[in-house]
Design a protein around this motif. Structure first.
Motif, PDB file in Angstrom:
ATOM      1  N   THR A   1      -8.921   7.231  -7.720  1.00 21.18           N
ATOM      2  CA  THR A   1      -7.680   6.506  -7.985  1.00 21.18           C
ATOM      3  C   THR A   1      -7.499   6.286  -9.482  1.00 21.18           C
ATOM      4  O   THR A   1      -6.398   6.473 -10.021  1.00 21.18           O
TER       5      THR A   1
ATOM      6  N   TRP B   1      -5.197   1.632 -12.426  1.00 17.43           N
ATOM      7  CA  TRP B   1      -5.444   1.609 -10.987  1.00 17.43           C
ATOM      8  C   TRP B   1      -4.127   1.667 -10.213  1.00 17.43           C
ATOM      9  O   TRP B   1      -3.972   2.465  -9.297  1.00 17.43           O
TER      10      TRP B   1
ATOM     11  N   VAL C   1      -2.669   4.425  -7.612  1.00 14.93           N
ATOM     12  CA  VAL C   1      -2.267   4.151  -6.225  1.00 14.93           C
ATOM     13  C   VAL C   1      -0.838   4.633  -5.993  1.00 14.93           C
ATOM     14  O   VAL C   1      -0.530   5.186  -4.937  1.00 14.93           O
TER      15      VAL C   1
ATOM     16  N   LEU D   1      -1.030   8.251  -5.368  1.00 19.74           N
ATOM     17  CA  LEU D   1      -1.493   8.514  -4.006  1.00 19.74           C
ATOM     18  C   LEU D   1      -0.393   8.253  -2.981  1.00 19.74           C
ATOM     19  O   LEU D   1      -0.250   8.987  -2.006  1.00 19.74           O
TER      20      LEU D   1
ATOM     21  N   LEU E   1      -5.057  -0.589  -1.009  1.00 20.28           N
ATOM     22  CA  LEU E   1      -5.323  -0.249  -2.404  1.00 20.28           C
ATOM     23  C   LEU E   1      -4.378  -0.974  -3.358  1.00 20.28           C
ATOM     24  O   LEU E   1      -4.731  -1.235  -4.511  1.00 20.28           O
TER      25      LEU E   1
END
Length: 109
Positions: free
Chosen positions: A26, A73, A77, A80, A99
């Motif tokens: 990530t 981070w 995410v 993703l 997440l």
């Protein structure tokens, strides 16, 4: 009793390695996305573009009230979440929501 301890240690090791793998993947995706942002905004002054990435992360941190480290981070995410459910995962919303937890509430426009 010895077998129980060995199984527990093995299970904890698998959990720790899985958590590290998720964090690493990530954060890598977030770093790549921040590099793309910095490149598109012409913030890169060196080939590695560390100053551009830091500037993009600090801007996003101010904009959304996060730390620059957490921005990496959260952007990872986001990356993703944009991808489709590969390898048989048709609905990953519970995983993505998990997440997103450190990022706070999403901004809905």
């Amino acid at each position: 009793m010895k077998i129980f301890i060995k199984i527990t240690i093995a299970l904890l090791l698998v959990i720790a390695l899985s958590a590290f793998g998720v964090w690493y993947r990530t954060s890598s995706l977030g770093h790549e996305a921040l590099l793309d942002i910095a490149t598109q905004a012409n913030l890169c002054k060196t080939e590695a573009c560390t100053e551009g990435i830091e500037e993009a992360a600090s801007y996003l941190a101010e904009e959304f009230g996060l730390s620059p480290r957490l921005v990496e981070w959260c952007v990872g995410v986001d990356t993703l979440a944009e991808r489709g459910g590969g390898k048989g995962l048709t609905n990953r919303s519970w995983w993505i929501n998990l997440l997103y937890r450190p990022c706070g509430e999403p901004v809905v426009e």
